[in-house]
Design a protein around this motif. Sequence first.
Motif, short mmCIF file in Angstrom:
data_model
loop_
_atom_site.label_atom_id
_atom_site.label_comp_id
_atom_site.label_asym_id
_atom_site.label_seq_id
_atom_site.Cartn_x
_atom_site.Cartn_y
_atom_site.Cartn_z
N HIS A 110 0.82 -1.22 0.00
CA HIS A 110 0.00 0.00 0.00
C HIS A 110 0.86 1.28 0.00
O HIS A 110 0.31 2.37 -0.13
CB HIS A 110 -1.01 -0.05 1.14
N TYR A 133 -2.50 4.70 5.87
CA TYR A 133 -1.70 3.52 6.25
C TYR A 133 -0.49 3.36 5.32
O TYR A 133 0.66 3.22 5.78
CB TYR A 133 -2.61 2.28 6.21
N GLY A 161 3.03 -8.12 0.04
CA GLY A 161 1.73 -8.23 -0.62
C GLY A 161 0.70 -8.73 0.38
O GLY A 161 0.26 -7.99 1.25
N ARG A 172 -5.14 -10.98 -4.94
CA ARG A 172 -4.10 -11.68 -4.18
C ARG A 172 -3.36 -12.71 -5.04
O ARG A 172 -2.26 -13.12 -4.68
CB ARG A 172 -4.70 -12.32 -2.94
N ILE A 175 -0.32 -10.76 -5.74
CA ILE A 175 0.55 -10.23 -4.66
C ILE A 175 0.80 -11.19 -3.51
O ILE A 175 1.47 -10.84 -2.55
CB ILE A 175 -0.02 -8.90 -4.10
C1 15L Z 1 -1.55 -5.01 3.95
O1 15L Z 1 -0.64 -4.21 3.99
C2 15L Z 1 -2.30 -5.43 5.15
O2 15L Z 1 -1.48 -5.39 6.30
C3 15L Z 1 -2.94 -6.78 5.01
O3 15L Z 1 -3.88 -6.90 6.05
C4 15L Z 1 -3.62 -6.97 3.65
O4 15L Z 1 -4.75 -6.16 3.60
C5 15L Z 1 -2.64 -6.66 2.54
O5 15L Z 1 -2.01 -5.42 2.71
C6 15L Z 1 -3.30 -6.69 1.15
O6 15L Z 1 -3.10 -5.74 0.38
O7 15L Z 1 -3.91 -7.70 0.84
#
Ligand code: 15L
Length: 270
Positions: A110, A133, A161, A172, A175
């Motif tokens: 992120h 975040y 990821g 997903r 990642i």
């Molecule tokens: C993250 O940074 C989060 O900590 C995790 O909970 C997931 O949401 C992950 O990214 C994601 O992008 O799947």
Amino acid sequence: MKKILMTGAAGVVGTFLRNEFRGRYHLRLTDMTAIDDCGPDEEFVEADLSNLEATQNAVTGVEGIIHLGGYSVEGDWETLLNSNIIGTYNLFESARIDGVKRVVFASSNHAIGFYERSQTIDHTDTLRPDTRYGLTKAFGESLASLYVDKYSAEVMSIRIGNVAEKPIDVRRLSIWISPRDLAQLITIGLEHPDIKNEIVYGMSDNKRAWWDNSNAQRLGYAPQDRSEDYAAEVLAEHPADTGDALADARQGGDFVTAESIIHPAKMDEH
Ligand code: 15L
């Protein structure tokens, strides 16, 4: 066995990693939530990382740090400020004071979530956080850079990821990282002799990846798991992504649309 501090050890990722590192490192676990099932090579120290003294107490005497601690999704500014900005600053500052050079920092996808999925990016591309975040993770990467250049710290920032036993949805598949692949990457961060300030992507061997992870490969990372092995199963259960065009076009998914103040129709001009 080397003594390694793992912050945020009570969380999901910390729990996976305790399993992976059993018998390989002596782990000092820290979190705000008590861990009462420590193994023979584990010890627990309770610490709120927003408190410098408590953080210093947790850091004293270790040979390396895996910094997972903090708030791990989008949240209000006050929470993220205390957990991720002040907490990460206290961690790096405590490491400097105590002479602990090696830090593996759990950054996140992120920090770069606003990139288009159609674009392949690497460790040299500019940060594009998708949330407050993600912004705190971008701060952590910059903090690492400062401590490397100014105080000779040795840091690997892993833009993680999604850590899970297997990928859970369309996004997903691109990642995902398995716990054992993440453990391999972290071990490189703790042990490789030439780490200065490294940015790598925390993903397994994913056919649908939108990240070029050549920097991790250069350091010897050879992931053992492939998201494509689960693709048919995942797509049978979740054939579509979120259904929101903006979220589905960007790497950060629905983190991108969380509290968006720009109308989605204007995003192309952005
Ligand atoms: C993250 O940074 C989060 O900590 C995790 O909970 C997931 O949401 C992950 O990214 C994601 O992008 O799947």
